[in-house]
Design a protein around this motif. Structure first.
Motif, PDB file in Angstrom:
ATOM      1  N   UNK A 141      18.589 -15.298  -7.070  1.00 21.92           N
ATOM      2  CA  UNK A 141      18.436 -14.261  -8.095  1.00 21.92           C
ATOM      3  C   UNK A 141      19.676 -14.205  -8.990  1.00 21.92           C
ATOM      4  N   UNK A 142      20.850 -14.268  -8.368  1.00 22.39           N
ATOM      5  CA  UNK A 142      22.096 -14.270  -9.143  1.00 22.39           C
ATOM      6  C   UNK A 142      22.122 -15.461 -10.097  1.00 22.39           C
ATOM      7  N   UNK A 143      21.686 -16.617  -9.620  1.00 27.63           N
ATOM      8  CA  UNK A 143      21.683 -17.816 -10.448  1.00 27.63           C
ATOM      9  C   UNK A 143      20.749 -17.652 -11.651  1.00 27.63           C
ATOM     10  N   UNK A 144      19.581 -17.077 -11.422  1.00 26.95           N
ATOM     11  CA  UNK A 144      18.635 -16.870 -12.519  1.00 26.95           C
ATOM     12  C   UNK A 144      19.189 -15.887 -13.546  1.00 26.95           C
ATOM     13  N   UNK A 145      19.786 -14.797 -13.074  1.00 30.96           N
ATOM     14  CA  UNK A 145      20.418 -13.847 -14.002  1.00 30.96           C
ATOM     15  C   UNK A 145      21.530 -14.528 -14.798  1.00 30.96           C
ATOM     16  N   UNK A 146      22.349 -15.312 -14.113  1.00 32.01           N
ATOM     17  CA  UNK A 146      23.456 -16.017 -14.757  1.00 32.01           C
ATOM     18  C   UNK A 146      22.956 -16.980 -15.832  1.00 32.01           C
ATOM     19  N   UNK A 147      21.964 -17.777 -15.493  1.00 27.96           N
ATOM     20  CA  UNK A 147      21.462 -18.772 -16.447  1.00 27.96           C
ATOM     21  C   UNK A 147      20.828 -18.100 -17.655  1.00 27.96           C
ATOM     22  N   UNK A 148      20.104 -17.005 -17.430  1.00 26.22           N
ATOM     23  CA  UNK A 148      19.532 -16.284 -18.572  1.00 26.22           C
ATOM     24  C   UNK A 148      20.643 -15.698 -19.441  1.00 26.22           C
ATOM     25  N   UNK A 149      21.668 -15.143 -18.800  1.00 26.98           N
ATOM     26  CA  UNK A 149      22.792 -14.582 -19.559  1.00 26.98           C
ATOM     27  C   UNK A 149      23.489 -15.663 -20.377  1.00 26.98           C
ATOM     28  N   UNK A 150      23.683 -16.828 -19.807  1.00 27.60           N
ATOM     29  CA  UNK A 150      24.337 -17.924 -20.520  1.00 27.60           C
ATOM     30  C   UNK A 150      23.527 -18.330 -21.749  1.00 27.60           C
ATOM     31  N   UNK A 151      22.206 -18.400 -21.589  1.00 27.83           N
ATOM     32  CA  UNK A 151      21.341 -18.754 -22.725  1.00 27.83           C
ATOM     33  C   UNK A 151      21.452 -17.713 -23.840  1.00 27.83           C
ATOM     34  N   UNK A 152      21.335 -16.451 -23.486  1.00 22.56           N
ATOM     35  CA  UNK A 152      21.384 -15.412 -24.512  1.00 22.56           C
ATOM     36  C   UNK A 152      22.779 -15.289 -25.130  1.00 22.56           C
ATOM     37  N   UNK A 153      23.814 -15.554 -24.342  1.00 22.66           N
ATOM     38  CA  UNK A 153      25.166 -15.500 -24.876  1.00 22.66           C
ATOM     39  C   UNK A 153      25.341 -16.536 -25.986  1.00 22.66           C
ATOM     40  N   UNK A 154      24.833 -17.722 -25.754  1.00 21.19           N
ATOM     41  CA  UNK A 154      24.917 -18.754 -26.788  1.00 21.19           C
ATOM     42  C   UNK A 154      23.989 -18.462 -27.959  1.00 21.19           C
ATOM     43  N   UNK A 155      22.793 -18.008 -27.673  1.00 24.38           N
ATOM     44  CA  UNK A 155      21.855 -17.684 -28.756  1.00 24.38           C
ATOM     45  C   UNK A 155      22.435 -16.659 -29.714  1.00 24.38           C
ATOM     46  N   UNK A 156      22.990 -15.582 -29.177  1.00 28.04           N
ATOM     47  CA  UNK A 156      23.457 -14.517 -30.063  1.00 28.04           C
ATOM     48  C   UNK A 156      24.754 -14.897 -30.761  1.00 28.04           C
ATOM     49  N   UNK A 157      25.572 -15.763 -30.150  1.00 24.98           N
ATOM     50  CA  UNK A 157      26.778 -16.220 -30.839  1.00 24.98           C
ATOM     51  C   UNK A 157      26.435 -17.202 -31.956  1.00 24.98           C
ATOM     52  N   UNK A 158      25.351 -17.947 -31.788  1.00 26.22           N
ATOM     53  CA  UNK A 158      24.970 -18.934 -32.798  1.00 26.22           C
ATOM     54  C   UNK A 158      24.124 -18.309 -33.898  1.00 26.22           C
ATOM     55  N   UNK A 159      23.125 -17.488 -33.519  1.00 25.18           N
ATOM     56  CA  UNK A 159      22.189 -16.937 -34.515  1.00 25.18           C
ATOM     57  C   UNK A 159      22.359 -15.439 -34.785  1.00 25.18           C
ATOM     58  N   UNK A 160      23.085 -14.733 -33.984  1.00 24.49           N
ATOM     59  CA  UNK A 160      23.215 -13.295 -34.189  1.00 24.49           C
ATOM     60  C   UNK A 160      22.056 -12.539 -33.589  1.00 24.49           C
ATOM     61  N   UNK A 161      21.163 -12.028 -34.412  1.00 22.55           N
ATOM     62  CA  UNK A 161      19.975 -11.320 -33.944  1.00 22.55           C
ATOM     63  C   UNK A 161      18.904 -12.332 -33.554  1.00 22.55           C
ATOM     64  N   UNK A 162      18.418 -12.247 -32.327  1.00 19.77           N
ATOM     65  CA  UNK A 162      17.420 -13.202 -31.828  1.00 19.77           C
ATOM     66  C   UNK A 162      16.358 -12.456 -31.024  1.00 19.77           C
ATOM     67  N   UNK A 163      15.183 -13.069 -30.804  1.00 13.54           N
ATOM     68  CA  UNK A 163      14.171 -12.427 -29.966  1.00 13.54           C
ATOM     69  C   UNK A 163      14.684 -12.184 -28.548  1.00 13.54           C
ATOM     70  N   UNK A 164      14.339 -11.047 -28.000  1.00 18.61           N
ATOM     71  CA  UNK A 164      14.743 -10.674 -26.648  1.00 18.61           C
ATOM     72  C   UNK A 164      13.509 -10.673 -25.750  1.00 18.61           C
ATOM     73  N   UNK A 165      13.447 -11.617 -24.832  1.00 17.86           N
ATOM     74  CA  UNK A 165      12.300 -11.768 -23.944  1.00 17.86           C
ATOM     75  C   UNK A 165      12.792 -11.663 -22.511  1.00 17.86           C
ATOM     76  N   UNK A 166      12.377 -10.619 -21.823  1.00 16.31           N
ATOM     77  CA  UNK A 166      12.899 -10.339 -20.488  1.00 16.31           C
ATOM     78  C   UNK A 166      11.880 -10.578 -19.382  1.00 16.31           C
ATOM     79  N   UNK A 167      10.608 -10.761 -19.716  1.00 18.32           N
ATOM     80  CA  UNK A 167       9.568 -10.863 -18.691  1.00 18.32           C
ATOM     81  C   UNK A 167       8.772 -12.144 -18.876  1.00 18.32           C
ATOM     82  N   UNK A 168       8.229 -12.681 -17.779  1.00 14.16           N
ATOM     83  CA  UNK A 168       7.397 -13.883 -17.897  1.00 14.16           C
ATOM     84  C   UNK A 168       6.029 -13.558 -18.462  1.00 14.16           C
ATOM     85  N   UNK A 169       5.358 -14.569 -18.958  1.00 11.51           N
ATOM     86  CA  UNK A 169       3.991 -14.405 -19.449  1.00 11.51           C
ATOM     87  C   UNK A 169       3.047 -14.611 -18.274  1.00 11.51           C
ATOM     88  N   UNK A 170       2.445 -13.545 -17.796  1.00 12.55           N
ATOM     89  CA  UNK A 170       1.608 -13.600 -16.599  1.00 12.55           C
ATOM     90  C   UNK A 170       0.122 -13.569 -16.897  1.00 12.55           C
TER      91      UNK A 170
END
Length: 485
Positions: free
Chosen positions: A136-165
């Motif tokens: 669980x920690x790894x999944x949180x970390x990897x998602x945080x790393x992705x969003x950290x780069x997304x927002x530093x590169x593009x600024x405002x970006x789509x925020x998707x927190x849940x899977x498509x079920x």
């Protein structure tokens, strides 16, 4: 856009381009009804995110990495103009929404997998509590790393927190503010801190050092210096990391498993083929970027000529001609990943996401901001001593009109040389509020002074971020373009 809002219930798409160091073979077109049942399923899913990073950074012949992380700063000169590798456009503030690197979809593929992991891991049977928590920690970390780069590169970006079920979950998202993205990153990192297994230490994927390094980097971005000091301290308390000898400086990139490496992207030529990220920066035949004259001149000053990092990062024998911007000498390409010779296509080289010197300098910067200059100076001098440089004293800063600013300048200058080619300079300039001034000066007194090129000046905040890819907007009418791109 290409379904950044994830996949349908019937298929979770994982990449098949995995490294030899991963424990579980990948699978593709995995039905969620039969997946997420075992330890191997979880490991395969999370492994696929690391493979995504390899794809993402390497895409467009390494153009993604170079233009997102390096070419917008004053460290390098871009040498080509093309849709697939806009290094010169990124370097001269001439980006547009047709550049292929403006596409953010691979980041969202990784986020989608992390979202599935966070949803399903709690119900996976046969996992010890420690292993389940760490996944669980790894999944949180990897998602945080992705969003950290997304927002530093593009600024405002789509925020998707849940899977498509289900089909009813499929949506075309709008962009969220950078504030909202940063809030999620903070929450994800806090959850990861609660759950991480501090006994693990795999430099090629999630480990507690990587978590504390990312948290330090994130805290510096939001100017939370207390947390930057806290989490850099936690990293140091692990007592796993130390600076390599100055004469072995090049090994932190060429090897990737030294005492200084915290989290490294591994590469296998057999499995991953050519590492364009490094090859296009370090080859002699038409390199896509060469160090700027400002960097080269800095290393030629009396202070830095004895720098042990110098001859392991650049070819010190190269002389820049007056037309080096329009007609770059290929020998001027950096050779940091293989000091003394040039990287060839088949080389297996590693990319450091985080290493110890980076975090020590971030910590020094945070301490300086908290008026703890003596402690900051100690860390700065650790880096300088390793490089074979004379040590700074408080007398070097006390006469300045702004002592804190003067020390920050010294720390950033050390980061510029220490981390050249590793993707930090541009973000250092943004988070310290220096980007517009430094780059406008770079345009006026360097690019335009030596060529007939005219560079648009940085005058508004939106210019610090990438445009949204035109095809993403065509496929999702809910997206809006950044600024006036």
């Amino acid at each position: 856009m290409k379904k950044i809002y994830a996949v349908f219930l019937s298929a979770l798409l994982f990449t098949s381009c995995l490294n030899d160091f991963l424990d579980v073979n990948p699978v593709s077109d995995i039905a969620t009804s039969t997946f997420w049942q075992t330890d191997n399923d979880v490991r395969a899913a999370l492994n696929s995110i690391y493979a995504d990073f390899q794809t993402n950074y390497n895409k467009n012949s390494g153009g993604n990495y170079m233009t997102w992380f390096e070419m917008r700063s004053d460290n390098f000169i871009g040498t080509t103009v093309s849709s697939s590798m806009p290094t010169f456009a990124a370097n001269t503030n001439k980006l547009n929404s047709s550049h292929a690197s403006a596409d953010w979809n691979v980041w969202y593929k990784s986020i989608s997998t992390a979202n599935y992991a966070l949803y399903y891991i709690p119900d996976v049977q046969g996992l010890t509590e420690i292993k389940k928590n760490n996944y669980m920690a790894e999944a949180y970390f990897l998602r945080a790393f992705c969003y950290f780069n997304l927002t530093r590169i593009w600024g405002n970006v789509p925020l998707i927190e849940k899977p498509t079920l289900s089909l009813t979950d499929v949506e075309k998202p709008t962009q969220s503010s950078q504030v909202q993205i940063l809030e999620l990153i903070g929450k994800d990192l806090e959850e990861a801190v609660k759950l991480v297994d501090e006994g693990l230490n795999d430099v090629f994927r999630f480990n507690p050092g990587a978590l504390y390094a990312l948290y330090t980097d994130y805290a510096m971005w939001i100017h939370d210096y207390d947390k930057a000091i806290l989490y850099s301290g936690k990293l140091m308390d692990l007592q796993r990391y130390s600076l390599v000898k100055g004469t072995e400086f090049g090994q932190v990139c060429a090897d990737g498993t030294t005492s200084e490496n915290i989290w490294t992207m591994k590469w296998s030529y057999q499995n991953n083929k050519q590492n364009w990220i490094i090859y296009m920066m370090c080859r002699t035949s038409a390199p896509q970027m060469i160090p700027s004259e400002g960097v080269k001149n800095l290393w030629n000053t009396e202070e830095y000529q004895a720098d042990l990092r110098r001859y392991q990062t650049i070819d010190t024998t190269v002389v820049y001609a007056s037309n080096h911007i329009s007609s770059p000498n290929g020998d001027a390409a950096i050779w940091k990943w293989q000091p003394g010779e040039r990287v060839i296509e088949a080389n297996e080289k590693y990319f450091p996401f985080y290493r110890y010197a980076d975090i020590l300098l971030l910590r020094a910067e945070a301490l300086n901001k908290q008026q703890r200059q003596v402690e900051a100076l100690e860390l700065l001098n650790m880096i300088r001593e390793r490089a074979g440089l004379s040590l700074k004293t408080m007398n070097d800063f006390t006469q300045a009109s702004d002592k804190t600013l003067a020390m920050e300048d010294a720390i950033l200058q050390e980061r510029q040389l220490e981390l050249l080619g590793e993707g930090h300079r541009w973000f250092d300039l943004i988070r310290t509020g220096r980007a517009m001034k430094v780059m406008n000066n770079y345009f006026e007194n360097y690019i335009e002074a030596q060529t007939s090129d005219v560079c648009p000046r940085f005058t508004e905040e939106w210019q610090l971020y990438w445009p949204v890819y035109y095809n993403n907007i065509l496929e999702n009418a809910n997206l809006v373009q950044n600024g006036n791109y």
